[in-house]
Design an enzyme around this catalytic site. Structure first.
Site, mmCIF file in Angstrom:
data_model
loop_
_atom_site.group_PDB
_atom_site.id
_atom_site.type_symbol
_atom_site.label_atom_id
_atom_site.label_comp_id
_atom_site.label_asym_id
_atom_site.label_seq_id
_atom_site.Cartn_x
_atom_site.Cartn_y
_atom_site.Cartn_z
ATOM 1 C CB SER A 233 75.365 11.062 38.259
ATOM 2 O OG SER A 233 75.312 12.079 37.331
ATOM 3 C CG ASP A 460 68.761 14.729 37.459
ATOM 4 O OD1 ASP A 460 69.677 15.457 37.039
ATOM 5 O OD2 ASP A 460 68.959 13.750 38.196
ATOM 6 C CG HIS A 488 72.363 15.181 39.575
ATOM 7 N ND1 HIS A 488 71.818 14.393 38.594
ATOM 8 C CD2 HIS A 488 73.685 14.837 39.633
ATOM 9 C CE1 HIS A 488 72.759 13.612 38.085
ATOM 10 N NE2 HIS A 488 73.892 13.860 38.705
#
Length: 519
Positions: A233, A460, A488
Site C-alpha cells: 500500500s 482493490d 487490499h
C-alpha cells in the site's frame, strides 16, 4: 491482506485510505492544480558512497537486545532529524528483526512496511511478517522492520487526546449547511493545531523522502549492499521513493497494492473513492445473494440505495451503541469502509449492518474503532496522527478550502454514489496544516535500478488497480503482476499463483514475465 491483519495489526495497512489521504496546506479556496500541470520535484539521486556529512550515521553500530517477543530482537537506529542539517539533532528510530531460520544460504535482510502511512512496521513484523511470511523466504532472509519517523515507537507524532479524538471522528463529514461546514473546518483546524502543539519539532520532518533516506542508513548499518524490501500500500510509495533516490542500491523490491506517485492529492482521493465503490459493489453482489442481507435481496444498485438510506438515517438520528458514543453517519461510514479491505470481513460487516439497521450499533462501531486503532480504554494509537502528518508533507492539498471541496463533491459522487460526498469533504483534512508540503506529484522512473516487482489487485478498494499499472509503466525496470480478485494487496492472501511468483522473485531475483495474471 489476510484476515489476521484486517482489524488489528494490519488495519495499519490502510495505506492511502480514502478517509485519510490528502495533501495539506492552507490558502485560498482554489482547487489544487492537477498533477499533469504541476512541476516535478524529484529528489536528486544520492550517489554512492555515503555522503561524507552522514558518515557518523552510516557508520553506527546497532546494539541488539531482546524486546519481549520471542525470537525477535530490537535496536535503536539514529538518523538526522533534518537531512539539511546533518550535524543537528538526531531522531531515534525503532528497529526489530528475526534472524534467518535456514536452511539455505542467507540472502540478506528483507525490510517490510505495512503502509498507512502511519502503520507500525515493527508491529507488522512481530505480529505477522516475521512469523507468517512463507517459510522459504524467512529461511533465507533476516526479516527486519523500522518504524518510520513519527510512527509507532519512532518518536511518534501525537495530536489529540482520546476524548478529543472521539469527538473528531464523530464530526459530520457530509455537511448540509454553512454551520456544519464551519464545524467540519473547525475540527480540521483543531486537529492540525494539536499536532503542532504536541509534535512541533518532528512534524516538518516525517516526509516519505526522509523515511526513504533513513532506510538507506539502515541498509548500510545492517551490512547489505542492496536493499531488499516488501512494501504494501503506502509502503509501495516509500519503496518507489527509495528506488528513485538510490537506484544503484535497489535489490529485490516488491511493491504490493501500488500507489501512483504521478497523481495529485485530488486525483488520488477521487480514484480511491471509485476504488471503494468497486469494493462495495463486490460486497453488495455477495450480500444480496444471502438470505440475511440487511441491504435487501434485490440488485446491487438497490443495495447501494439501502446503505445510503441507512447513512442518512444515522446522520439524522444516531444509532445507540450501549456506550456514550452513538453511531452517527461518519462512524457508520468508517465502519463499512474498514470492512472493504478484505472480503473475509464481509460476513462480519453483514452482521454489523443487520444489528445497526435494527437499532444496535456496537458491532459497526467496533469496525470503525479498528480502523482508527482505538483501544478499549479510549486511547488511540498514533496511526491517524502520523498518517495526516506524512500525507500533508508529501503532497500539496487536494483543495485549499471548503468552497473547493463543495465544488469537487459532484465528481466524487459520480465516482461513488455510496461514499462520494463524505470522501470529498474528508480530503479537506489538512487545509490548515502548520508545515508546508515538501513533495510534489511526479513520475518515478528509478533509471538504473534492478528489476522491481509491482503487484496490483483488480478490485482493490484503497489502491485501485490502475495505479499499479501506472507505477509499473513509470518504473524503468518495473514488472506488473496482477491478482484478479477482491481486497487490499495480494501477497499472502491465498493465491498460490501470486505467492509463488513473489517468492521466486525474492529468492532468485527474477521477476515473473511481464503481464502475468493470477486469481
Amino acid at each position: 491482506m489476510d484476515s489476521r491483519r484486517l482489524l488489528r495489526t494490519s488495519a495499519t495497512a490502510l495505506a492511502a485510505a480514502g478517509l485519510i489521504l490528502s495533501g495539506c496546506t492552507g490558502g485560498s479556496d482554489a482547487a489544487a492544480p492537477a498533477a499533469s500541470r504541476m512541476a516535478s520535484a524529484r529528489p536528486a539521486a544520492t550517489p554512492a558512497p555515503s555522503p561524507e556529512t552522514l558518515r557518523k550515521y552510516y557508520g553506527q553500530k546497532l546494539s541488539w537486545r531482546e524486546c519481549g517477543v520471542e525470537g525477535f530482537q530490537c535496536a535503536t537506529l539514529l538518523a538526522p532529524l533534518d537531512y539539511a542539517e546533518p550535524d543537528g539533532p538526531a531522531i531515534e528510530l525503532a528497529v526489530s528483526r528475526v534472524r534467518a531460520s535456514g536452511p539455505g544460504a542467507r540472502i540478506g535482510s528483507l525490510l517490510v512496511n505495512p503502509g498507512g502511512p502511519g502503520g507500525s512496521a515493527v508491529d507488522y513484523l512481530q505480529g505477522y511478517a516475521g512469523i507468517g511470511y512463507p517459510q522459504p523466504v524467512r529461511a533465507r532472509y533476516d526479516m527486519v522492520a523500522v518504524d518510520p519517523r513519527g510512527v509507532g515507537r519512532s518518536e511518534p507524532v501525537a495530536c489529540l487526546t482520546g476524548p478529543e479524538m472521539d469527538a473528531y471522528t464523530q464530526v459530520d463529514q457530509t455537511p448540509d449547511d454553512t454551520a456544519e461546514v464551519n464545524a467540519l473546518a473547525a475540527s480540521f483546524k483543531e486537529f492540525a493545531a494539536g499536532c503542532e502543539r504536541r509534535a512541533g519539532e518532528v512534524l516538518p520532518h516525517v516526509s516519505t523522502v526522509e523515511t526513504a533516506r533513513d532506510m538507506d542508513i539502515l541498509r548500510a548499518v545492517l551490512g547489505d549492499e542492496k536493499l531488499h524490501y516488501v512494501g504494501a500500500s503506502y509502503g509501495t510509495f516509500l519503496g518507489a521513493t527509495y528506488a528513485e533516490l538510490f537506484p544503484a542500491r535497489v535489490g529485490r523490491l516488491v511493491l504490493d497494492g501500488a500507489m501512483d506517485p504521478s497523481l495529485s492529492a485530488l486525483e488520488l482521493n477521487r480514484d480511491q473513492t471509485a476504488g471503494f465503490e468497486t469494493a462495495f459493489r463486490a460486497f453488495a453482489a455477495d450480500c444480496v445473494a444471502q438470505p440475511d442481507c440487511p441491504l435487501g435481496t434485490g440488485s446491487v444498485e438497490e443495495a447501494g440505495e439501502a446503505l445510503r438510506s441507512f447513512f442518512r438515517a444515522a446522520d439524522a438520528d444516531p444509532v445507540p451503541t450501549g456506550e456514550t458514543r452513538a453511531l452517527g453517519e461518519s462512524l457508520a461510514t468508517t465502519g463499512v469502509i474498514a470492512a472493504m479491505y478484505d472480503e473475509g470481513a464481509w460476513p462480519q460487516l453483514r452482521e454489523a449492518l443487520t444489528r445497526a439497521v435494527g437499532g444496535e450499533g456496537s458491532a459497526l462501531l467496533a469496525l470503525a474503532d479498528s480502523y482508527y486503532e482505538r483501544e478499549p480504554d479510549g486511547s488511540y494509537a498514533n496511526l491517524m496522527f502520523a498518517n495526516a502528518a506524512v500525507n500533508c508533507l508529501d503532497l500539496p492539498p487536494a483543495y485549499q478550502g471548503p468552497a473547493a471541496a463543495r465544488a469537487a463533491a459532484p465528481s466524487f459522487d459520480k465516482a461513488s454514489p455510496v461514499f462520494g460526498t463524505g470522501l470529498a469533504w474528508a480530503a479537506l483534512n489538512c487545509t490548515y496544516w502548520p508545515s508546508p508540503a515538501t513533495g510534489r506529484p511526479h513520475r518515478i522512473t528509478a533509471d538504473g535500478a534492478a528489476p522491481i516487482l509491482v503487484v496490483g489487485t483488480t478490485r482493490d478498494p484503497a489502491t485501485p488497480y490502475k495505479w499499479a499499472e501506472s507505477l509499473a509503466d513509470q518504473l524503468s525496470s518495473g514488472t506488473l503482476l496482477t491478482y484478479e480478485g477482491d481486497g487490499h494487496t495480494a501477497y499472502g492472501r491465498g493465491s498460490d499463483c501470486v505467492d509463488t511468483a513473489i517468492n521466486a522473485y525474492l529468492l532468485e531475483g527474477t521477476p515473473p514475465a511481464g503481464g502475468k495474471r493470477c486469481s
